[in-house]
Each structure stands twice: as structure tokens, then as C-alpha cells.
Write a protein that holds these residues in place. Structure first.
Motif, PDB file in Angstrom:
ATOM      1  N   ILE A   1       0.777  16.335   4.942  1.00  0.00           N
ATOM      2  CA  ILE A   1       1.082  14.901   4.873  1.00  0.00           C
ATOM      3  C   ILE A   1       1.750  14.617   3.537  1.00  0.00           C
ATOM      4  O   ILE A   1       1.244  15.001   2.484  1.00  0.00           O
ATOM      5  N   ARG A   2       2.900  13.977   3.607  1.00  0.00           N
ATOM      6  CA  ARG A   2       3.623  13.703   2.368  1.00  0.00           C
ATOM      7  C   ARG A   2       3.564  12.203   2.082  1.00  0.00           C
ATOM      8  O   ARG A   2       3.896  11.384   2.929  1.00  0.00           O
ATOM      9  N   LYS A   3       3.128  11.874   0.883  1.00  0.00           N
ATOM     10  CA  LYS A   3       3.068  10.463   0.485  1.00  0.00           C
ATOM     11  C   LYS A   3       4.489   9.951   0.252  1.00  0.00           C
ATOM     12  O   LYS A   3       5.280  10.611  -0.421  1.00  0.00           O
ATOM     13  N   MET A   4       4.810   8.804   0.837  1.00  0.00           N
ATOM     14  CA  MET A   4       6.158   8.280   0.693  1.00  0.00           C
ATOM     15  C   MET A   4       6.346   7.696  -0.709  1.00  0.00           C
ATOM     16  O   MET A   4       5.412   7.152  -1.288  1.00  0.00           O
ATOM     17  N   PRO A   5       7.577   7.837  -1.238  1.00  0.00           N
ATOM     18  CA  PRO A   5       7.776   7.389  -2.616  1.00  0.00           C
ATOM     19  C   PRO A   5       7.717   5.864  -2.781  1.00  0.00           C
ATOM     20  O   PRO A   5       7.393   5.376  -3.842  1.00  0.00           O
ATOM     21  N   ARG A   6       8.050   5.141  -1.711  1.00  0.00           N
ATOM     22  CA  ARG A   6       8.084   3.691  -1.832  1.00  0.00           C
ATOM     23  C   ARG A   6       6.900   3.084  -1.091  1.00  0.00           C
ATOM     24  O   ARG A   6       6.509   3.591  -0.044  1.00  0.00           O
ATOM     25  N   PRO A   7       6.374   1.993  -1.614  1.00  0.00           N
ATOM     26  CA  PRO A   7       5.240   1.353  -0.937  1.00  0.00           C
ATOM     27  C   PRO A   7       5.699   0.588   0.303  1.00  0.00           C
ATOM     28  O   PRO A   7       6.891   0.373   0.501  1.00  0.00           O
ATOM     29  N   ALA A   8       4.755   0.186   1.123  1.00  0.00           N
ATOM     30  CA  ALA A   8       5.073  -0.639   2.296  1.00  0.00           C
ATOM     31  C   ALA A   8       4.105  -1.818   2.319  1.00  0.00           C
ATOM     32  O   ALA A   8       3.015  -1.749   1.747  1.00  0.00           O
TER      33      ALA A   8
ATOM     34  N   ILE B   1       0.853  -1.187   0.000  1.00  0.00           N
ATOM     35  CA  ILE B   1       0.000   0.000   0.000  1.00  0.00           C
ATOM     36  C   ILE B   1       0.892   1.241   0.000  1.00  0.00           C
ATOM     37  O   ILE B   1       2.090   1.138   0.212  1.00  0.00           O
ATOM     38  N   GLU B   2       0.294   2.366  -0.208  1.00  0.00           N
ATOM     39  CA  GLU B   2       1.033   3.625  -0.088  1.00  0.00           C
ATOM     40  C   GLU B   2       0.640   4.286   1.216  1.00  0.00           C
ATOM     41  O   GLU B   2      -0.468   4.062   1.721  1.00  0.00           O
ATOM     42  N   TYR B   3       1.542   5.081   1.757  1.00  0.00           N
ATOM     43  CA  TYR B   3       1.226   5.736   3.019  1.00  0.00           C
ATOM     44  C   TYR B   3       1.870   7.107   3.067  1.00  0.00           C
ATOM     45  O   TYR B   3       2.777   7.399   2.289  1.00  0.00           O
ATOM     46  N   GLY B   4       1.363   7.896   3.960  1.00  0.00           N
ATOM     47  CA  GLY B   4       1.898   9.236   4.081  1.00  0.00           C
ATOM     48  C   GLY B   4       2.230   9.563   5.523  1.00  0.00           C
ATOM     49  O   GLY B   4       1.583   9.064   6.449  1.00  0.00           O
ATOM     50  N   ILE B   5       3.260  10.340   5.716  1.00  0.00           N
ATOM     51  CA  ILE B   5       3.636  10.769   7.063  1.00  0.00           C
ATOM     52  C   ILE B   5       3.750  12.286   7.066  1.00  0.00           C
ATOM     53  O   ILE B   5       3.922  12.902   6.016  1.00  0.00           O
ATOM     54  N   PRO B   6       3.656  12.909   8.253  1.00  0.00           N
ATOM     55  CA  PRO B   6       3.765  14.369   8.302  1.00  0.00           C
ATOM     56  C   PRO B   6       5.103  14.835   7.748  1.00  0.00           C
ATOM     57  O   PRO B   6       6.150  14.268   8.088  1.00  0.00           O
ATOM     58  N   ALA B   7       5.049  15.806   6.905  1.00  0.00           N
ATOM     59  CA  ALA B   7       6.278  16.309   6.283  1.00  0.00           C
ATOM     60  C   ALA B   7       7.060  17.141   7.284  1.00  0.00           C
ATOM     61  O   ALA B   7       6.481  17.817   8.133  1.00  0.00           O
ATOM     62  N   ILE B   8       8.373  17.054   7.199  1.00  0.00           N
ATOM     63  CA  ILE B   8       9.207  17.904   8.062  1.00  0.00           C
ATOM     64  C   ILE B   8      10.167  18.696   7.186  1.00  0.00           C
ATOM     65  O   ILE B   8      10.525  18.260   6.098  1.00  0.00           O
ATOM     66  N   ASP B   9      10.553  19.843   7.693  1.00  0.00           N
ATOM     67  CA  ASP B   9      11.496  20.641   6.921  1.00  0.00           C
ATOM     68  C   ASP B   9      12.920  20.323   7.337  1.00  0.00           C
ATOM     69  O   ASP B   9      13.176  19.379   8.078  1.00  0.00           O
ATOM     70  N   ARG B  10      13.849  21.127   6.869  1.00  0.00           N
ATOM     71  CA  ARG B  10      15.267  20.806   7.094  1.00  0.00           C
ATOM     72  C   ARG B  10      15.642  20.802   8.575  1.00  0.00           C
ATOM     73  O   ARG B  10      16.569  20.117   8.973  1.00  0.00           O
ATOM     74  N   ASP B  11      14.934  21.599   9.355  1.00  0.00           N
ATOM     75  CA  ASP B  11      15.239  21.637  10.791  1.00  0.00           C
ATOM     76  C   ASP B  11      14.416  20.612  11.557  1.00  0.00           C
ATOM     77  O   ASP B  11      14.249  20.724  12.775  1.00  0.00           O
ATOM     78  N   ARG B  12      13.869  19.637  10.837  1.00  0.00           N
ATOM     79  CA  ARG B  12      13.066  18.565  11.428  1.00  0.00           C
ATOM     80  C   ARG B  12      11.827  19.116  12.135  1.00  0.00           C
ATOM     81  O   ARG B  12      11.331  18.545  13.084  1.00  0.00           O
TER      82      ARG B  12
END
Lengths: 570, 470
Positions: free
Chosen positions: A98-105, A75-86
Motif C-alpha cells: 500500500i502506497r501512501k499518496m503524496p497529496r491529501p484528500a 486526511i491521508e490515504y493509501g492505495i495498492p501500489a502498481i508497477d510500470r506494467d500496471r
């Protein structure tokens, strides 16, 4: 799949909010591990199961350790996006981006707590599923019409649901062994196998024997039992249930009936005092197979092979299918219920107290045993039962090979060691003190009553399912109904009352024992006794300690435990 | 002319050098180990005390060395993942399952200088509080196993292994474990499974990162042979000096194996990024065979993506003032280091360059490599198990003269269904990257071969013969 009751019981487990396909849902943060029961982070497939979203899978099974090899549940999933300072990136309205991850899990294993969105129906996910199904099919025989698993096959289902219409495979398929008898009960077809390793994990992790493994490498992988060792064990047929395709088939069932013709009835295995929950698969008054049914309080999702194959007597040749009565010349002739019951009742009505003995089988339902206890009370009769003991094991099979010994104890129809009054009964018959003998589901001669003295009785009734050596001695031979032909409850060794359902009406002229007993009781007690198990059971709950909270409805499909009191547990 | 920079290979090929401990000791062997043991706790400026182990780990981290096994993960960072505050033991596994086609660097160390590896391992174990380490060696290294076994025995007898090594109160035992000849055992979790006595099925990451749940579910460090040898040199010369070798981002030296159709195949230790691919091929390996022209370069073992010899690479480089400049260079001018090769779309992998010249058909190469990966797929997960065999069968059919024009696209489609995180381990990528890149970069060769076959069939069978395999 996942037991919803269990979920509700664990209130202390914190909930987390996620979104599945855009729908918000709250799921528990942890779930019990499939084997150890330890709390572990909830996986995506568990979360989706709670949300009612179906994720196709082959290798995942809620009761087995996760292997993650079929790749069907990507499936595809998304996690909260973080910037360079985390630091989290926020939308203008303050919600996290929420950023969709490029690879499936894989949903069966993945449990990243940061996951906040799960996508199960995107174009990419559809493509993953299609690809996996295509891979599985290229070397799989495309001969569903002659496969015994057709109609019961996950691969078939998923290909219809998610697969592509045509094959692009033009090469030669891999040839693997077919029709291999890996045990006396199981046939293995390696070409149909999708190598999900459920059977391997089951044998290793659940029953603890390393009997199955994988041979060869890569595309030539095949499941096999270890050379020189047979896959013999009392639980092997569970591997057949686990097999999502037609690779493992039961020798007992294969090619006897197409699965879609079978009707399913929820029942309880009568093989031993464990009371595994089962499903009867039957058609036209014939049982074709028994399968385990999930009940975490009793058998999880497993059952033993002994219980599973212990159904053939229902449709056996020596089934009693008609009422027989003894003629004046001593031969048994076919009779009818009305006249036979009338004759039996007329004797019992007049008999003085303490002149009757009743031998009860612990294979009868609780309702029947209850009615017998009432009959015994009315007649002030001697009662006893017989114990049938086997070896048992540490997993599911109980030493007591009858399903309802507990009820015999609760209604006090036998002592703690059933069968110890037989000698006394036999002596009393010999001395002429006992004039009537009623036997339900046992063989009196085999149980220890001297054969020669049975002729001295005024009334000798045997009610049974199968013809036994004592049957020809009986004055009245009444055909009873098997567990598949009636409703009722069994009380297992742990004191759990469980309902079993009726798969088909009794064969021939046979009648459920509760019907016979209720008819006799109504006449000789001048009270009205219910003719349905439900009615009788509700009478039991009204009068028996420990049953107070139960009703027929409340028992449901998984049963209820008797509330422990001094009376019931002794 | 570019020169080698020999650190690990310093003595290895010198005259009279042999794998015995006496020879190693004569060449200052085990001196670095003594240096490591002699480190004392150090007070830092901010008042903390760094133990000797922490100093060693810090050195390795500062050196910036990246793992030499293939993935190029910074070794110091890998070590820092180990949680030392558990009851569980920490294990170290030396990955000596060198199986990548085109790679033959570790075997030089194992066969010719085993004590260098052992010394590196002891230092790494000391730095990470490891008391039990394994050398996981591929099954085919028969002689290597004998040499390592002998070297371990010598080290034990000399007191470099066992209890209280050199009076340091540090105990360590190293065992040699030989695989049964499976490529997948080179995958770290596969090697761990194999060490545990199971089928070498790679584990799912997360959560089975060796640093957390490795060997017997304990924290485990898996390092390549060359990496562990480099650790010895980092401690010997110091991190700052080591970091000056190579280029920032990929420091130190690495051993490059050059094979294929080339005048002088062999192994060369170079400073990362200080030598270009062209120099490697022409200066070190003597250039193409007479009369031939180099057609393709596989830069880092067979699983890396191929370069065309006439390829132009567009590289973004950062200038000293922070601005970026873009320049296009010839593939032969591309420096050989992880970052440059990655920027060019491939990887240095295990450092095995395979040179292919114009006498070879890329379809042949693809079929050969596919045959290898099909045989070596462990078969655990569906896409890799079924997909590789399928691709292999298509390539075999093309070679047998029964290709179809659509086969190239079909191969691309299948490889895309395997790669991209759809498999348990990186084998899925490693086995499909090459095939994908051959088809993309040498599409004309695939189309020519399949086209001829299709036209021939058309001549014999008519229009219906074109796709008679469908």
C-alpha cells in the motif's frame, strides 16, 4: 450522524474491506446520497463514521449536498501500489503493497474505491487541521465569552482538540457586518461565519428557495440574503441549527441561556400531526428552545419554525397551576386534589348511563385518550373531539395542528370529522338528558356548546393547561401537564407511535392527565389501573389491534409503526 | 540568431490584414475546415474503419500538442477522455479568460484574427461531435467581444456555422459568453460554473472532471484559444509535420509574451524548445533597459516560480544511446519548452515571461502579485481565502516599513499551509508558488528590508520595539 439501522437493512450492498488507522473494518460499498437517496460510493467520512473514527468538519453535513470547501477533513490515504506494467506490487507474504499518496484528500467527498488505507492521525493530518483552524481563526473574533454559540460551537471544540495555542496573526482583522437581522427570526454575524455554506445549501437544496448567497470575493466573502428580499420561510431556523459557529443565531433563543446550562430531553413536537422528533432544551422548569432530533422515518433532521417556536405556552402567564373548585356562592376557590377528585368520583359513580359527555382534546397522549375511552365505556358517555386545522405545507407541517388525532380515531372517541357531535351534546345538555360534562384540554364554549346551558349541569369539570374563556364556568378546574412535563406517546398522521419524555415536573400543582384519569377509573371501575404511562401503554398493546408487537421499551427513541389492520386504518 | 516560427501569428500582423471574413478567406481561410469535412472513413491495416472524426482526433493526438492555457496537458489525450457513447451532448468551451498577469497572447488572436479561432473551434467541434460550443471570454475584453460577435455573425452568414455546414450534415452553433471579470473563471471548472450562471467556484476534481461531468453535467472539452488555433494548423499541415516542430514532448509552436523591464516587450511565436530564455530576452525583446541588469525572470505568467538571472540549472538529459548525462547550464541557455522549464523547477504556464531588473525590489513584486491573487481568490475554500489575504497583509506591512525579520519564514509557513493539494483548485498553488520562490531565491532582499525596519524600531522603542506587532 449516519443511521445505523439503515445500514443493516441494506444487506444486498456489497461490503469492502479497508483499514482506518491500521484497524481493519468492512464497510458497505455504497451509501444513499444525502439528498436524493440514490446509492453512491461510500465516502471516507462515512466510512470513518461507521468505524467510529471522528473526522473534524465544518461544511460537511450528512443531510446536505457535499461542498468540500472547509478543508478541515483533509486526511491521508493509501492505495495498492502498481508497477510500470500496471501490475500490483506484492509484499513477500502476497499482500499488496500500500502506497501512501503524496497529496491529501477531503474525507467528505473522496470515495475512490481503490482506497484501502485511511490515515486520520498522522503528523501531516494534524498539521492540516492545525493550519485550517489557524486560517479560520485569524479573522474570527476571539470573543467566545460573549458569543451566544459558545459551548455549542464546532470551531471552539476543534480548536481545543486540534488547534494550536497561540495566534501568529499580528495584522488587522477583516471587518464584516455584525448583528444583521436577515429575517424576523435570525441574526447574522458575518465575522463569526466560517463560510461553510451549509445555510446556503440548505435553503437551495432542501427548502428550494435561493434566499442566501455569498457576496464579494476571497477574504471578503460574506453570507447574505439577496438584497431586498428577506429570508422568510417556515423552515429558516434549521439554518441556525446547521450553522457550526455563532454566525446564525435564533432571535428567539440568543442570549437567553448559555447552552451548557440546558438539559436535553428527547420528545415529540406537539405542533402538528407529523410528530417531528425533537429535543427539549430546558432549565428550571422553563423551556428555552426546541431542536429537531434525527428520525429518518419522520422528519430526517429538520423541523418547521412554527413547531420550534410553539413552546411558550408551557411557561405562559395564564398557565393553570392550581386546582379550583366552585364555592357555594359560585366563585372559584383554590382547592386540593384529594377532596376534588373525591367529589368528582362520587358524582360519576352514581350517574346513570348516557348522562355524561366527555370532550377530549387530540393534544392528549395516547395513554390518556385510551383511559378516557375506558371511562366513556364505563359511563356509556357521549364523546367528541375538536379538530384544529391549519394550512400545512408539502414538507413537514401537517394540516392537522394537533399531535394525536390518530389516537382519537383509534379509540373511537370522535367520528372521522371530529366536532360533529357537539351540537347533539349541547342539545342534550339543554334538554337535561346530559347531566355531567368532562372536558379535557378544549374550550367547550368555543367548541360550540351553548354558554347559557352550562349552569344546568350536575358536574362540569374542565382539565386544561391554560385558562380559557370557559374556565370560569367550571365547577372543578383541574390543572393538567404539558407535553414537556409528562411521559407518553403520540401517534402521528402516518400511524407511527412515538414516545416523548418528561423534561421537568409539572409546574405548580398541575398533574398529568393520565394520573387524574387513572385515579378516577380505579375508583369507579373497582379495577386497578396503572399510574404510569408505561403501564397504561402496555395495557393498550395487550388489547388494541395493530399494537401487538409493541412494548414501551421497543418504541425506543424513534417509535414504531402501527401494523396496518382493518380496525386501525379503517 | 534565433528566429520566430509563425504559424498562428502568420498573417495577423501583416500589412492590411483585418479581422473580417473576407480578409481571412483571402488568406486561405476556412480551407482547413473544408479539408476536415472532406475526410472519408479510412480502413486501417487491422481491418477497423476510422471515421473522419476519429481520424481528426487521432491527428491531434499524434501531433503531441500540449494545451497552451497553462497546465500543458496533451490536448489529444484530453479529447480521448470524452465518452461518445452516451445520450448526453458533448460541449466545447473555448477558454478565452486570459487573465494571468504577463499573458497577452490570446487577445492578439481574438482582436486581430478571430476567424482563425472560429475555424479551429469548428474543426475541434466536428472532431468531437460537438454541436454547441461556447467562447468564454473575460469581462474586460470589450472590444474583443465585439470583434468575436461580429466574426461569429459573419461565419454564420457565410454558412460556416448553423445547420448542415458546407453540406457536411454537421450542425454547430457557437455562442460568446462574457465573464464578469474574475481570474478564477480561467480555471476550467470555474468557467463552467460561470457559464451555468453560478458563482465561478471551481469544482472538486475528482469527480467533476469536465470530460465526464462538465457543463450541465455533460462531457465537456475546455481548450485554450491558442490550442484551438493550433488544431487548425495541425489539420492543415498534418500531425507528423506538426510534430516535427518543437521538440519531442512539447511539439509545435507557442506564443510567448515578454513583458516587464525590457527594451522591446511583445509577443513572439517560437518553436518549443528551439529558443533559449536568453535568446528570448536579448534577441527578441532587445535585452534589459540601458544601464540595468536583469535580476529575475518569471517564465510562465505570474503564478510560475521565479528564476534568478544568475541561476545555474542542472539538467539531466537522455543521450541517444539511452544513458543519462548531467549538465549544468546558465539560466539564459535554458531552452524555452515545458519539459526544460519544469526540470528547472518552474513552468511555462501560459507563456508569459516577465522580466524583472535590478531596479525593482522582489518584496515589491511579491506584494504586487500577492495583492492580485488576494483579490482574485474566489473564497470558496479556507486555506486560499484566508491564507492569501494574510500573506498580502504581511507583505503590505513589510512595505510600509513595519516588517519583522521572522516575516519571511512566516510567509513561507503560510504558503506551505495553502499549497500541496489542500485547496479545491490549483489557485492555491498558483498563488503561493511565486511568493514561496521569491522568498527562497531572494531571501536576502526580504531579510534586508525587514531587518532595517526592525533595527529602526529598536532604535526608537528599545528592545521591546522589535516585535511590537505581536
Amino acid at each position: 450522524m449516519i443511521n445505523k439501522d439503515q445500514l443493516q437493512n441494506k444487506e444486498e450492498i456489497p461490503m469492502i474491506d479497508i483499514k482506518i488507522d491500521g484497524k481493519a473494518i468492512s464497510i458497505p460499498k455504497t451509501r444513499p446520497h444525502s439528498v436524493t437517496g440514490k446509492q453512491e460510493p461510500t465516502t471516507i467520512i462515512q466510512a470513518c463514521s461507521i468505524a467510529g473514527v471522528d473526522i473534524p468538519h465544518f461544511c460537511y453535513h450528512p443531510r446536505l449536498p457535499v461542498s468540500g470547501n472547509c478543508r478541515m477533513c483533509l486526511i491521508e490515504y493509501g492505495i495498492p501500489a502498481i508497477d510500470r506494467d500496471r501490475k500490483p506490487i506484492l509484499n513477500p507474504d502476497g499482500t499488496p503493497v500500500i502506497r501512501k499518496m503524496p497529496r491529501p484528500a477531503i474525507a467528505c467527498f473522496f470515495n475512490d474505491t481503490a482506497t484501502t488505507e485511511i490515515y486520520t492521525n498522522t503528523e501531516a493530518v494534524k498539521q492540516y487541521r492545525q493550519a485550517v483552524l489557524e486560517f479560520l481563526l485569524i479573522n474570527h473574533p476571539l470573543d467566545c465569552p460573549i458569543c451566544d454559540q459558545a459551548g455549542d460551537c464546532k470551531l471552539q471544540e476543534y480548536v481545543h482538540q486540534y488547534g494550536q495555542e497561540t495566534s501568529r496573526f499580528v495584522e488587522d482583522k477583516v471587518i464584516k457586518p455584525k448583528k444583521r437581522a436577515i429575517s424576523s427570526k435570525i441574526i447574522l454575524d458575518n465575522e463569526r461565519c466560517v463560510l461553510c455554506t451549509r445555510c446556503v445549501r440548505f435553503t437551495r437544496e432542501i427548502i428550494g428557495i435561493p434566499a442566501l448567497g455569498i457576496l464579494n470575493r476571497g477574504g471578503l466573502n460574506q453570507i447574505s440574503n439577496y438584497p431586498g428580499s428577506d429570508f422568510e420561510h417556515n423552515y429558516t431556523l434549521n439554518a441556525v441549527d446547521l450553522c457550526p459557529v455563532g454566525a446564525l443565531t435564533s432571535r428567539d433563543f440568543r442570549f437567553r441561556m448559555r447552552s451548557w446550562f440546558l438539559s436535553e430531553t428527547k420528545s415529540i413536537c406537539p405542533g402538528c400531526a407529523t410528530g417531528c422528533n425533537i429535543i427539549i432544551h430546558s432549565r428550571d422548569k422553563q423551556i428555552y428552545r426546541l431542536k429537531p432530533r434525527e428520525n429518518d422515518n419522520v422528519n430526517s433532521v429538520w423541523m418547521c419554525d412554527y413547531g420550534r417556536l410553539n413552546y411558550k405556552w408551557v411557561n405562559a402567564q395564564n398557565r393553570l397551576t392550581h386546582v379550583f373548585a366552585e364555592n357555594t356562592d359560585g366563585t372559584q376557590v383554590e382547592s386540593d386534589w384529594l377532596s376534588t377528585l373525591k367529589k368528582i368520583i362520587s358524582v360519576l359513580e352514581k350517574t346513570p348511563p348516557k348522562t355524561t359527555a366527555i370532550l377530549v382534546s387530540s393534544r392528549l397522549s395516547t395513554e390518556e385518550i385510551y383511559l378516557i375511552s375506558k371511562l366513556a365505556k364505563r359511563l356509556d358517555a357521549f364523546t367528541d373531539s375538536i379538530s384544529h386545522l391549519g394550512e400545512g405545507d408539502s414538507f413537514l407541517l401537517n394540516k392537522d395542528l394537533t399531535p394525536n388525532s390518530k389516537a382519537i380515531q383509534i379509540f373511537k372517541l370522535a367520528s372521522k370529522t371530529p366536532g360533529d357531535r357537539i351540537a347533539e351534546i349541547s342539545k342534550n345538555i339543554d334538554e337535561g338528558k346530559i347531566r355531567n360534562l368532562l372536558v379535557f384540554g378544549e374550550d367547550p364554549i368555543k367548541s360550540g356548546i351553548a354558554p347559557g346551558i352550562l349552569g344546568r349541569l350536575d358536574l362540569f369539570v374542565i382539565c386544561d393547561i391554560l385558562v380559557n374563556p370557559s374556565s370560569k364556568e367550571a365547577q372543578y378546574l383541574l390543572p393538567g401537564a404539558s407535553f414537556a412535563e409528562k411521559q407518553g406517546t403520540f401517534i402521528n398522521a402516518q400511524g407511527r407511535v412515538q414516545r416523548f419524555g418528561k423534561a421537568f415536573s409539572p409546574i405548580g400543582d398541575a398533574r398529568p392527565e393520565y394520573w387524574i384519569l387513572a385515579n378516577i377509573l380505579t375508583k369507579i371501575t373497582q379495577e386497578s389501573w396503572p399510574l404510569t404511562p408505561e403501564g397504561i401503554f402496555n395495557k393498550i398493546t395487550a388489547t388494541t389491534p395493530g399494537f401487538e408487537n409493541m412494548t414501551w421499551e421497543l418504541l425506543g427513541t424513534v417509535g414504531m409503526d402501527i401494523v396496518s389492520t382493518a380496525n386501525t386504518t379503517e | 540568431m534565433a528566429k520566430e516560427k509563425r504559424l498562428i501569428l502568420k498573417h495577423l500582423d501583416s500589412k492590411g490584414y483585418n479581422p473580417s471574413i473576407t480578409c481571412y478567406l483571402k488568406h486561405n481561410g476556412y480551407k482547413t475546415l473544408k479539408k476536415a469535412f472532406s475526410l472519408l472513413p479510412l480502413k486501417t491495416e487491422d481491418g477497423k474503419t476510422l471515421s473522419a472524426q476519429e481520424q481528426l482526433r487521432e491527428e491531434v493526438k499524434l501531433s503531441g500538442i500540449r494545451g497552451r492555457g497553462g497546465a500543458g496537458f496533451p490536448t489529444g489525450v484530453k479529447w480521448s477522455f470524452i465518452n461518445h457513447n452516451t445520450d448526453k451532448p458533448v460541449y466545447l468551451v473555448c477558454n478565452c479568460d486570459e487573465s494571468e498577469p504577463g499573458t497577452f497572447k490570446d487577445r492578439q488572436i481574438v482582436h486581430k484574427d478571430p476567424h482563425q479561432l472560429i475555424e479551429g473551434m469548428i474543426i475541434a467541434c466536428y472532431a468531437n461531435d460537438v454541436h454547441l460550443a461556447y467562447i468564454y471570454m473575460r469581462g474586460e475584453f470589450n472590444l474583443g467581444a465585439k470583434i468575436i460577435e461580429k466574426a461569429l455573425q459573419e461565419a454564420r452568414e457565410a454558412g460556416f456555422l448553423g445547420k448542415n455546414i458546407l453540406g457536411s450534415n454537421f450542425d454547430l452553433e457557437i455562442y460568446l459568453h462574457r465573464g464578469a471579470g474574475a481570474y478564477i473563471c480561467g480555471e476550467e471548472t470555474g468557467a463552467i460554473c460561470s457559464l451555468e450562471g453560478r458563482r465561478p467556484y471551481p469544482r472538486i476534481k475528482p469527480p467533476y472532471f469536465p470530460a465526464a461531468l462538465g457543463l450541465y453535467m455533460c462531457p465537456t472539452i475546455v481548450n485554450n484559444v491558442e490550442t484551438l488555433c493550433a488544431v487548425k494548423h495541425i489539420i492543415e499541415i498534418g500531425a507528423t509535420k506538426y510534430a516535427k516542430l518543437g521538440i519531442p514532448g512539447d511539439t509545435g509552436t507557442r506564443i510567448v509574451g515578454i513583458s516587464g523591464l525590457i527594451q522591446k516587450p511583445g509577443y513572439f511565436e517560437i518553436e518549443n524548445g528551439k529558443v533559449t530564455i536568453g535568446e528570448l530576452i536579448h534577441d527578441f525583446a532587445g535585452g534589459p533597459l540601458p544601464g540595468r541588469k536583469i535580476k529575475a525572470i518569471i517564465p510562465g505568467g505570474s503564478s510560475s516560480k521565479v528564476f534568478r538571472a544568475d541561476e545555474k540549472i542542472t539538467l539531466k538529459t537522455k543521450n541517444s544511446d539511452g544513458t543519462e548525462s548531467i549538465k549544468t547550464i546558465d539560466i539564459m541557455e535554458l531552452p524555452y519548452d515545458s519539459n526544460s522549464i519544469m526540470a528547472a523547477g518552474s513552468m511555462t504556464g501560459s507563456g508569459g515571461l516577465i522580466i524583472i531588473d535590478d531596479s525593482v525590489s522582489m518584496v515589491d513584486v511579491a506584494a504586487n502579485i500577492s495583492e492580485f491573487y488576494t483579490h482574485e481568490s474566489c473564497g470558496q475554500c479556507t486555506p486560499c481565502r484566508e491564507g492569501n489575504l494574510w500573506m498580502c497583509k504581511i507583505l503590505r506591512r513589510i512595505l510600509s516599513g513595519q516588517g519583522r525579520r521572522i516575516d519571511a519564514d512566516e510567509l513561507l509557513r503560510i504558503s506551505h499551509n495553502i499549497m500541496g493539494g489542500k485547496t479545491v483548485c490549483a489557485f492555491g498553488e498558483g498563488s503561493t508558488w511565486p511568493i514561496e520562490s521569491y522568498i527562497i531565491k531572494f531571501r536576502d532582499e526580504f531579510l534586508a528590508m525587514t531587518g532595517i525596519a526592525e533595527d529602526n524600531r529598536k532604535e526608537v522603542w528599545g528592545e521591546s520595539g522589535i516585535n511590537r506587532f505581536e
